[in-house]
Design a protein around this motif. Structure first.
Motif, mmCIF file in Angstrom:
data_model
loop_
_atom_site.group_PDB
_atom_site.id
_atom_site.type_symbol
_atom_site.label_atom_id
_atom_site.label_comp_id
_atom_site.label_asym_id
_atom_site.label_seq_id
_atom_site.Cartn_x
_atom_site.Cartn_y
_atom_site.Cartn_z
ATOM 1 N N THR A 105 0.802 -1.085 -0.017
ATOM 2 C CA THR A 105 -0.027 -0.089 -0.088
ATOM 3 C C THR A 105 0.956 1.155 0.049
ATOM 4 O O THR A 105 0.583 2.183 -0.990
ATOM 5 C CB THR A 105 -0.941 0.016 1.307
ATOM 6 O OG1 THR A 105 -1.665 -1.192 1.203
ATOM 7 C CG2 THR A 105 -2.058 1.145 1.115
ATOM 8 N N LYS A 106 1.878 1.407 0.929
ATOM 9 C CA LYS A 106 2.822 2.319 0.855
ATOM 10 C C LYS A 106 3.664 2.737 -0.232
ATOM 11 O O LYS A 106 3.693 3.682 -0.849
ATOM 12 C CB LYS A 106 3.681 2.293 2.037
ATOM 13 C CG LYS A 106 3.065 2.704 3.542
ATOM 14 C CD LYS A 106 3.955 2.463 4.683
ATOM 15 C CE LYS A 106 3.228 2.781 5.685
ATOM 16 N NZ LYS A 106 4.251 2.542 6.987
ATOM 17 N N GLN A 107 3.848 1.424 -0.784
ATOM 18 C CA GLN A 107 4.658 1.750 -2.077
ATOM 19 C C GLN A 107 4.022 2.230 -3.271
ATOM 20 O O GLN A 107 4.395 2.964 -4.171
ATOM 21 C CB GLN A 107 5.309 0.394 -2.310
ATOM 22 C CG GLN A 107 6.295 0.422 -3.759
ATOM 23 C CD GLN A 107 6.839 -0.880 -4.076
ATOM 24 O OE1 GLN A 107 5.786 -1.867 -4.343
ATOM 25 N NE2 GLN A 107 8.001 -1.482 -4.133
ATOM 26 N N SER A 108 2.792 1.419 -3.338
ATOM 27 C CA SER A 108 1.962 2.097 -4.343
ATOM 28 C C SER A 108 1.300 3.579 -4.429
ATOM 29 O O SER A 108 1.486 4.018 -5.485
ATOM 30 C CB SER A 108 0.579 1.150 -4.425
ATOM 31 O OG SER A 108 0.748 -0.141 -4.733
ATOM 32 N N GLU A 109 1.286 4.050 -3.201
ATOM 33 C CA GLU A 109 1.323 5.241 -3.223
ATOM 34 C C GLU A 109 2.385 6.255 -3.506
ATOM 35 O O GLU A 109 2.367 7.286 -4.184
ATOM 36 C CB GLU A 109 0.810 5.621 -1.635
ATOM 37 C CG GLU A 109 0.151 7.131 -1.460
ATOM 38 C CD GLU A 109 -0.893 7.727 -2.383
ATOM 39 O OE1 GLU A 109 -0.817 8.862 -2.898
ATOM 40 O OE2 GLU A 109 -1.693 6.671 -2.957
ATOM 41 N N ALA A 110 3.365 5.823 -2.866
ATOM 42 C CA ALA A 110 4.882 6.676 -3.134
ATOM 43 C C ALA A 110 5.016 6.523 -4.804
ATOM 44 O O ALA A 110 5.395 7.345 -5.506
ATOM 45 C CB ALA A 110 5.645 5.878 -2.418
#
Length: 167
Positions: A105-110
């Motif tokens: 989730t964090k990577q997709s947003e970044a």
């Protein structure tokens, strides 16, 4: 019959590719939300990769995109060894499924934020794995092409993980 004429622009090409990328990320999110942590511990088929391995592998590969596209350092470099360098079950200690879900989730947003900061013409610049000389001969080796190949890669593994829904 009416003919619609559309001006083909870099912006149009980028939109087409990124629409597919974001739809694929959304499809993965939906699938991950439908699978329990226990289901992701299972093999896709006997003797094959487990769902946890595929999730970690996707995160590690998407992390490589940041470097390839000159968008910064990897967010989770510790995932390279267990999910790219070695096959499933070769490394005993893996992050938990819960941790990997958070990383995803964090990577997709970044990545989304970094993608949104690029101007259309910047997508057609060379990626970091190609020399300037080779790029002159092969201008298709650009940042947008990285997203195209990674979208195909994501779709391939999504198809595999779909098999976990019946387990």
């Amino acid at each position: 019959m009416t003919t619609v004429t559309t001006t083909v622009t870099p912006k149009l090409f980028v939109k087409m590719v990124l629409d597919r990328w974001y739809a694929s990320i959304t499809n993965c999110d939906v699938l991950l939300n439908s699978l329990s942590d226990e289901a992701l511990q299972k093999e896709i088929s006997p003797g094959r990769n487990r769902g946890i391995y595929l999730l970690g592998h996707l995160i590690a590969v998407h992390d490589d995109m940041l470097v390839l596209m000159d968008m910064g350092e990897k967010l989770y470099p510790e995932l390279n060894e267990p999910f790219i360098k070695f096959p499933d079950k070769a490394v005993e200690k893996l992050p938990t499924v819960s941790e990997l879900r958070t990383f995803w989730t964090k990577q997709s947003e970044a990545i989304k934020q970094k993608f949104e900061n690029l101007k259309p013409e910047e997508w057609f610049e060379k990626h970091t794995a190609v020399s300037a000389e080779d790029f002159e001969k092969e201008p298709h080796r650009n940042k947008l092409n990285i997203v195209i190949t990674r979208t195909s890669h994501l779709q391939y593994h999504l198809g595999q993980m779909q098999l976990l829904k019946n387990k």
